[in-house]
Design an enzyme around this catalytic site. Structure first.
Site, PDB file in Angstrom:
ATOM      1  N   TYR A  55     -15.023 -30.052   6.019  1.00  0.00           N
ATOM      2  CA  TYR A  55     -15.471 -28.683   5.279  1.00  0.00           C
ATOM      3  C   TYR A  55     -15.929 -28.019   5.888  1.00  0.00           C
ATOM      4  CZ  TYR A  55     -18.790 -25.915   1.309  1.00  0.00           C
ATOM      5  OH  TYR A  55     -19.878 -25.887   0.936  1.00  0.00           O
ATOM      6  N   SER A 106     -20.445 -21.186   2.745  1.00  0.00           N
ATOM      7  CA  SER A 106     -21.751 -22.062   2.185  1.00  0.00           C
ATOM      8  C   SER A 106     -21.755 -21.627   3.962  1.00  0.00           C
ATOM      9  CB  SER A 106     -20.889 -23.225   3.009  1.00  0.00           C
ATOM     10  OG  SER A 106     -21.906 -24.606   3.486  1.00  0.00           O
TER      11      SER A 106
END
Length: 240
Positions: free
Chosen positions: A149, A134
């Protein structure tokens, strides 16, 4: 010769788009979902592809799934691993359990699948592996709202390099770091996130198939000289 591609996390989103992409170019696709869901069964029927289910965080279950798939299809030539999840984890308020959960989902899930498929790939002379990171895994785009995350995706990119070194020269291992993508998760975006989406150079979010096409390229023969890389696909967000 028909290639066989296992797509971990393929019942929806980017994984489902990758499965459709591979099927359209003639690959034999193996589907995977966390549970034996209606969506996975319907998708299996749509693509006429075998589907298996297990929790990617359970190493023994992943190994059993891969062993069963190998017994059924004979060989796995490529792994596209789209496993991962994101939850709000404030930098100052997130619990230890929140951090562990993000690590298990975003790092250990892919690790379990890579470790399960790699021995057979090596025995068959090689293969290709790609994971999904990501933009949040990049230092300058890390988010204090999803700190765990962000850290987990950064760890996944590091793990990608470690596996690329461990499995070279027979197996290439890469990752793709998408920016904002119009998956189910986009329905939960806050107004602040939607404003950030509009600031990339293309002024929009990606469609799942745009990221899927890049994943599928990285497991193709055309990417035979690419390994140990994380490819950023963010619409120019990092280049603003």
């Amino acid at each position: 010769m028909t290639r066989t591609v296992l797509i971990a996390g393929s019942s929806r989103g980017i994984g489902a788009a990758a499965a459709r992409h591979e099927a359209a170019r003639g690959s034999r696709v193996i589907l995977h979902g966390r549970s034996d869901s209606v969506a996975l069964k319907e998708f299996s029927g749509e693509l006429d592809a075998p589907a298996y289910h297990c929790d990617g965080q359970d190493a023994a279950a992943v190994q059993q799934l891969v062993d069963t798939a190998l017994a059924d299809v004979g060989a796995i030539d490529a792994l596209i691993c789209t496993l991962g999840s994101v939850s709000a984890t404030d930098a100052l308020a997130g619990s230890t359990e929140d951090w562990i959960a993000e690590y298990r989902s975003n790092v250990l899930g892919p690790v379990n699948f890579i470790r399960a498929v790699a021995p057979s790939m090596l025995a068959n002379g090689g293969g290709r592996i790609v994971t999904v990171s990501s933009i949040r895994g990049r230092d300058n785009l890390a988010s204090p709202e999803v700190t765990a995350y962000s850290a987990a995706k950064a760890a996944l990119e590091n793990v990608t390099v470690s596996f690329a070194k461990a499995l070279a020269p027979s197996i290439t291992v890469n990752s793709v770091a998408p920016g904002f993508v119009l998956t189910d998760m986009s329905e939960t975006w806050s107004d602040e996130v939607r404003k950030e989406v509009a600031t990339n150079l293309l002024g929009r979010a990606a469609q799942p198939q745009e990221i899927a096409a890049l994943l599928c390229f990285l497991v193709s023969d055309g990417a035979s000289f690419i390994t140990g890389q994380t490819v950023l696909a963010d619409g120019g967000l990092d280049a603003r």
